[in-house]
Design an enzyme around this catalytic site. Structure first.
Site, PDB file in Angstrom:
ATOM      1  N   TYR A  11      46.858  50.394  41.818  1.00  0.00           N
ATOM      2  CA  TYR A  11      45.955  51.358  40.899  1.00  0.00           C
ATOM      3  C   TYR A  11      45.030  51.978  42.155  1.00  0.00           C
ATOM      4  O   TYR A  11      45.083  53.347  41.956  1.00  0.00           O
ATOM      5  CB  TYR A  11      45.151  50.232  40.385  1.00  0.00           C
ATOM      6  CG  TYR A  11      44.026  51.384  39.385  1.00  0.00           C
ATOM      7  CD1 TYR A  11      44.028  52.469  38.760  1.00  0.00           C
ATOM      8  CD2 TYR A  11      42.783  50.544  39.323  1.00  0.00           C
ATOM      9  CE1 TYR A  11      43.072  52.971  38.057  1.00  0.00           C
ATOM     10  CE2 TYR A  11      41.740  51.037  38.835  1.00  0.00           C
ATOM     11  CZ  TYR A  11      41.845  52.412  38.228  1.00  0.00           C
ATOM     12  OH  TYR A  11      40.766  53.188  37.202  1.00  0.00           O
ATOM     13  N   ASP A  31      54.280  48.218  50.146  1.00  0.00           N
ATOM     14  CA  ASP A  31      53.831  47.284  48.964  1.00  0.00           C
ATOM     15  C   ASP A  31      55.076  46.784  48.547  1.00  0.00           C
ATOM     16  O   ASP A  31      56.190  47.075  48.701  1.00  0.00           O
ATOM     17  CB  ASP A  31      53.709  48.460  47.992  1.00  0.00           C
ATOM     18  CG  ASP A  31      52.840  47.965  46.942  1.00  0.00           C
ATOM     19  OD1 ASP A  31      53.318  47.002  46.238  1.00  0.00           O
ATOM     20  OD2 ASP A  31      51.654  48.393  46.603  1.00  0.00           O
ATOM     21  N   ASN A  35      52.644  44.035  41.929  1.00  0.00           N
ATOM     22  CA  ASN A  35      51.875  44.363  40.772  1.00  0.00           C
ATOM     23  C   ASN A  35      51.962  46.072  40.451  1.00  0.00           C
ATOM     24  O   ASN A  35      50.808  46.580  40.305  1.00  0.00           O
ATOM     25  CB  ASN A  35      50.494  43.997  40.852  1.00  0.00           C
ATOM     26  CG  ASN A  35      49.512  43.780  39.604  1.00  0.00           C
ATOM     27  OD1 ASN A  35      49.988  43.458  38.521  1.00  0.00           O
ATOM     28  ND2 ASN A  35      48.262  44.013  39.751  1.00  0.00           N
ATOM     29  N   PHE A  80      44.815  47.434  50.980  1.00  0.00           N
ATOM     30  CA  PHE A  80      44.343  47.006  49.619  1.00  0.00           C
ATOM     31  C   PHE A  80      45.321  45.958  49.171  1.00  0.00           C
ATOM     32  O   PHE A  80      44.942  45.416  48.105  1.00  0.00           O
ATOM     33  CB  PHE A  80      45.026  48.442  48.641  1.00  0.00           C
ATOM     34  CG  PHE A  80      44.086  49.790  48.794  1.00  0.00           C
ATOM     35  CD1 PHE A  80      42.813  49.761  48.286  1.00  0.00           C
ATOM     36  CD2 PHE A  80      44.716  50.867  49.604  1.00  0.00           C
ATOM     37  CE1 PHE A  80      42.292  50.972  48.302  1.00  0.00           C
ATOM     38  CE2 PHE A  80      44.029  51.909  49.554  1.00  0.00           C
ATOM     39  CZ  PHE A  80      42.576  51.926  49.015  1.00  0.00           C
ATOM     40  N   SER A 124      34.690  43.612  47.648  1.00  0.00           N
ATOM     41  CA  SER A 124      34.220  43.547  46.223  1.00  0.00           C
ATOM     42  C   SER A 124      32.951  43.322  45.947  1.00  0.00           C
ATOM     43  O   SER A 124      32.394  42.546  46.724  1.00  0.00           O
ATOM     44  CB  SER A 124      35.291  42.756  45.342  1.00  0.00           C
ATOM     45  OG  SER A 124      34.689  42.502  44.114  1.00  0.00           O
ATOM     46  N   TYR A 149      39.474  34.150  43.817  1.00  0.00           N
ATOM     47  CA  TYR A 149      39.582  35.478  44.187  1.00  0.00           C
ATOM     48  C   TYR A 149      38.560  36.140  44.905  1.00  0.00           C
ATOM     49  O   TYR A 149      38.679  36.528  46.158  1.00  0.00           O
ATOM     50  CB  TYR A 149      39.842  36.238  42.834  1.00  0.00           C
ATOM     51  CG  TYR A 149      39.649  37.912  43.311  1.00  0.00           C
ATOM     52  CD1 TYR A 149      40.589  38.576  43.940  1.00  0.00           C
ATOM     53  CD2 TYR A 149      38.501  38.678  42.800  1.00  0.00           C
ATOM     54  CE1 TYR A 149      40.565  39.982  44.266  1.00  0.00           C
ATOM     55  CE2 TYR A 149      38.404  40.031  42.940  1.00  0.00           C
ATOM     56  CZ  TYR A 149      39.324  40.432  43.845  1.00  0.00           C
ATOM     57  OH  TYR A 149      39.238  41.845  44.025  1.00  0.00           O
ATOM     58  N   LYS A 153      37.707  37.414  49.129  1.00  0.00           N
ATOM     59  CA  LYS A 153      37.104  38.519  49.632  1.00  0.00           C
ATOM     60  C   LYS A 153      35.793  38.050  50.661  1.00  0.00           C
ATOM     61  O   LYS A 153      35.840  38.644  51.689  1.00  0.00           O
ATOM     62  CB  LYS A 153      36.456  39.464  48.593  1.00  0.00           C
ATOM     63  CG  LYS A 153      37.345  39.846  47.672  1.00  0.00           C
ATOM     64  CD  LYS A 153      38.350  41.016  48.413  1.00  0.00           C
ATOM     65  CE  LYS A 153      39.535  41.530  47.471  1.00  0.00           C
ATOM     66  NZ  LYS A 153      40.711  42.461  48.141  1.00  0.00           N
ATOM     67  N   LEU A 200      37.728  45.903  31.265  1.00  0.00           N
ATOM     68  CA  LEU A 200      37.289  46.384  30.122  1.00  0.00           C
ATOM     69  C   LEU A 200      37.907  47.626  29.920  1.00  0.00           C
ATOM     70  O   LEU A 200      38.614  47.790  28.619  1.00  0.00           O
ATOM     71  CB  LEU A 200      35.794  46.713  30.127  1.00  0.00           C
ATOM     72  CG  LEU A 200      35.063  47.340  28.810  1.00  0.00           C
ATOM     73  CD1 LEU A 200      35.286  46.587  27.844  1.00  0.00           C
ATOM     74  CD2 LEU A 200      33.747  47.760  29.350  1.00  0.00           C
ATOM     75  N   GLY A 296      31.020  32.132  34.080  1.00  0.00           N
ATOM     76  CA  GLY A 296      30.600  32.912  35.377  1.00  0.00           C
ATOM     77  C   GLY A 296      30.391  34.353  35.382  1.00  0.00           C
ATOM     78  O   GLY A 296      30.055  34.930  36.227  1.00  0.00           O
ATOM     79  N   ASP A 297      30.463  34.975  34.176  1.00  0.00           N
ATOM     80  CA  ASP A 297      29.859  36.460  33.963  1.00  0.00           C
ATOM     81  C   ASP A 297      28.394  36.611  34.156  1.00  0.00           C
ATOM     82  O   ASP A 297      27.650  35.703  33.363  1.00  0.00           O
ATOM     83  CB  ASP A 297      30.302  36.842  32.549  1.00  0.00           C
ATOM     84  CG  ASP A 297      31.810  37.270  32.457  1.00  0.00           C
ATOM     85  OD1 ASP A 297      32.444  37.785  33.582  1.00  0.00           O
ATOM     86  OD2 ASP A 297      32.533  37.804  31.299  1.00  0.00           O
TER      87      ASP A 297
HETATM   88  N1  LIG Z   1      40.306  46.973  40.736  1.00  0.00           N
HETATM   89  C1  LIG Z   1      39.352  46.343  40.843  1.00  0.00           C
HETATM   90  O1  LIG Z   1      38.587  46.230  39.766  1.00  0.00           O
HETATM   91  C2  LIG Z   1      39.015  45.930  42.228  1.00  0.00           C
HETATM   92  C3  LIG Z   1      37.525  45.631  42.488  1.00  0.00           C
HETATM   93  C4  LIG Z   1      37.177  45.110  43.676  1.00  0.00           C
HETATM   94  C5  LIG Z   1      38.185  45.104  44.753  1.00  0.00           C
HETATM   95  N2  LIG Z   1      39.567  45.394  44.416  1.00  0.00           N
HETATM   96  C6  LIG Z   1      40.563  45.171  45.582  1.00  0.00           C
HETATM   97  O2  LIG Z   1      41.047  46.383  45.762  1.00  0.00           O
HETATM   98  C7  LIG Z   1      42.467  46.295  46.258  1.00  0.00           C
HETATM   99  C8  LIG Z   1      43.324  47.215  45.220  1.00  0.00           C
HETATM  100  O3  LIG Z   1      43.138  46.751  43.918  1.00  0.00           O
HETATM  101  P1  LIG Z   1      43.756  47.528  42.660  1.00  0.00           P
HETATM  102  O4  LIG Z   1      43.047  47.548  41.463  1.00  0.00           O
HETATM  103  O5  LIG Z   1      44.574  48.684  43.129  1.00  0.00           O
HETATM  104  O6  LIG Z   1      44.976  46.355  42.525  1.00  0.00           O
HETATM  105  P2  LIG Z   1      46.638  46.495  42.333  1.00  0.00           P
HETATM  106  O7  LIG Z   1      47.107  45.237  41.904  1.00  0.00           O
HETATM  107  O8  LIG Z   1      46.936  47.611  41.399  1.00  0.00           O
HETATM  108  O9  LIG Z   1      47.126  46.944  43.852  1.00  0.00           O
HETATM  109  C9  LIG Z   1      47.170  45.835  44.834  1.00  0.00           C
HETATM  110  C10 LIG Z   1      48.808  46.227  45.427  1.00  0.00           C
HETATM  111  O10 LIG Z   1      49.191  45.590  46.503  1.00  0.00           O
HETATM  112  C11 LIG Z   1      50.592  45.036  46.314  1.00  0.00           C
HETATM  113  N3  LIG Z   1      50.547  43.707  46.939  1.00  0.00           N
HETATM  114  C12 LIG Z   1      49.808  42.711  46.581  1.00  0.00           C
HETATM  115  N4  LIG Z   1      49.949  41.553  47.516  1.00  0.00           N
HETATM  116  C13 LIG Z   1      50.878  42.235  48.501  1.00  0.00           C
HETATM  117  C14 LIG Z   1      51.426  41.576  49.713  1.00  0.00           C
HETATM  118  N5  LIG Z   1      51.153  40.352  50.133  1.00  0.00           N
HETATM  119  N6  LIG Z   1      52.114  42.569  50.501  1.00  0.00           N
HETATM  120  C15 LIG Z   1      52.344  43.774  50.147  1.00  0.00           C
HETATM  121  N7  LIG Z   1      51.763  44.418  48.953  1.00  0.00           N
HETATM  122  C16 LIG Z   1      51.074  43.454  48.202  1.00  0.00           C
HETATM  123  C17 LIG Z   1      50.699  45.025  44.849  1.00  0.00           C
HETATM  124  O11 LIG Z   1      52.108  45.054  44.492  1.00  0.00           O
HETATM  125  C18 LIG Z   1      49.973  46.322  44.311  1.00  0.00           C
HETATM  126  O12 LIG Z   1      50.662  47.461  44.286  1.00  0.00           O
HETATM  127  C19 LIG Z   1      42.726  44.836  45.978  1.00  0.00           C
HETATM  128  O13 LIG Z   1      42.732  44.277  47.130  1.00  0.00           O
HETATM  129  C20 LIG Z   1      41.721  44.187  45.235  1.00  0.00           C
HETATM  130  O14 LIG Z   1      41.355  43.014  45.298  1.00  0.00           O
HETATM  131  C21 LIG Z   1      39.867  45.712  43.262  1.00  0.00           C
END
Ligand SMILES: NC(=O)c1ccc[n+]([C@@H]2O[C@H](COP(=O)([O-])OP(=O)(O)OC[C@H]3O[C@@H](n4cnc5c(N)ncnc54)[C@H](O)[C@@H]3O)[C@@H](O)[C@H]2O)c1
Length: 338
Positions: A11, A31, A35, A80, A124, A149, A153, A200, A296-297
């Site tokens: 994302y 990637d 996911n 990411f 995060s 999770y 971080k 949400l 936890g919220d």
């Molecule tokens: N979306 C949120 O609300 C949010 C908030 C804070 C932090 N983050 C962090 O930002 C990052 C990206 O989040 P997102 O929402 O885009 O998530 P996402 O799941 O859409 O993207 C993560 C991507 O990493 C890939 N992936 C996971 N583990 C892997 C691995 N070991 N090797 C290669 N690829 C792998 C998945 O296929 C996915 O495409 C994450 O680290 C997440 O923890 C997200």
């Protein structure tokens, strides 16, 4: 610049890759698609009329990392890749600790071997925990995250800080995201959660599209203005641009450094305000019910964004209206995701 993006099909990754390509940076993505879908990369290529060098695989796979670092040169890595579902992490802690922490260690080991010294990490707001009073600034006390999770971080930030202390070349910018929502305004890329969404906005938009009957709101007697939880929602395109600014910032740093930045808008919105705003700007009705609070919220938290404004020259530009319209544009054009 030549940038390696891990998790770039996901994302936030796909939106960041798009902004990088629009600025004519050269982008390589690793990637494992655990996911995400390769379709996000295809669409980003189409939107930018540029190519991404894509490697499908896991950052835990050392042979793959050697291939990627051996065949390419990078100035910076934006990291990411990781698992992100809070609830799932409580059920499967080992897979979260392994994938997120060991994955990061595996990546950083190869970066050091190949002398790639700039890392931008996806952290995060969950690292702040309940000890601090919002708005959180980067010096607010770090808490005890309520899920594995969140722990990953916090632990990764500590690991990266220790690597910086031990290496006079290594530079890290850890970006603490608040609540990313929305989609690129083209409606071609967006958030595509598997199963019932945890967050949400995807939940609201799936109710709007008829995939889900109604929204569950977890608790209505929090000590907030309307009793529902308040969060700092930030448009994913703004967030993506925060990475672009962090990239410019890190390139300019002469000395080894570990620096954290909050990325949010600095303004909280409640769950009910989000529902009302979505209804107003998309003309879709969102039936909802109030259910039990989730353990936890926290009642409310939002970012102090002064540091990112001052040092990264970044601030969120998009309004709540943009967030709602863009979310709906993506959802109605892609009711089943990619
Ligand atoms: N979306 C949120 O609300 C949010 C908030 C804070 C932090 N983050 C962090 O930002 C990052 C990206 O989040 P997102 O929402 O885009 O998530 P996402 O799941 O859409 O993207 C993560 C991507 O990493 C890939 N992936 C996971 N583990 C892997 C691995 N070991 N090797 C290669 N690829 C792998 C998945 O296929 C996915 O495409 C994450 O680290 C997440 O923890 C997200």
């Amino acid at each position: 610049m030549k940038v390696l993006v891990t998790g770039g099909a996901g994302y936030i990754g796909s939106h960041t890759v798009l902004e990088l390509l629009r600025l004519e940076h050269e982008v390589t993505v690793i990637d494992d698609l655990s996911n995400s879908s390769i379709e996000s990369i295809r669409r980003v290529e189409k939107l930018s009329a540029r190519k991404v060098k894509f490697y499908q695989g896991n950052i835990l796979d050392k042979n793959l990392l050697r291939t990627v670092f051996g065949r390419n040169t990078f100035t910076t890595v934006i990291h990411f890749a990781g698992y992100k579902a809070v609830g799932e992490s409580i059920k499967e802690p080992l897979s979260y600790y392994h994938n997120n922490i060991t994955g990061t260690i595996s990546l950083v080991e190869e970066m050091l071997k190949y002398r790639v010294h700039n890392l931008i990490f996806s952290s995060s707001a969950t690292v702040y925990g309940s000890a601090s009073v919002p708005p959180y600034n980067e010096n607010s006390e770090l808490g005890q995250p309520t899920s594995p999770y969140g722990q990953t971080k916090l632990i990764i930030e500590q690991v990266l800080q220790d690597v910086v202390s031990s290496n006079s070349d290594f530079k890290v910018s850890s970006l603490r995201y608040f609540n990313p929502i929305g989609a690129d305004e083209s409606g071609e890329i967006g958030e595509d959660p598997k199963g019932i969404p945890n967050n949400l906005m995807p939940f609201i938009s799936q109710v709007a599209s008829g995939k889900l009957d109604k929204l569950s709101i977890f608790g209505s007697d929090y000590k907030t203005e309307d009793g529902t939880c308040e969060r700092d929602y930030v448009h994913v395109t703004d967030l993506a641009n925060g990475h672009v600014n962090a990239l410019n910032w890190i390139e300019k740093q002469k000395l080894s450094v570990f620096e954290v930045f909050n990325l949010g808008t600095g303004k909280p919105s409640s769950v009910l305000q989000m529902v009302n705003s979505f209804q107003q700007h998309t003309k879709q009705r969102i039936p909802f019910e109030i259910v039990d609070k989730r353990p936890g919220d926290l009642a409310a938290f939002w970012a102090d964004v002064n540091k990112a404004e001052r040092d990264l020259n970044w601030s969120a530009k998009k309004s709540l209206r943009n967030m709602m319209e863009d979310t709906w544009n993506w959802q109605k054009n892609n009711p089943n995701g990619y």
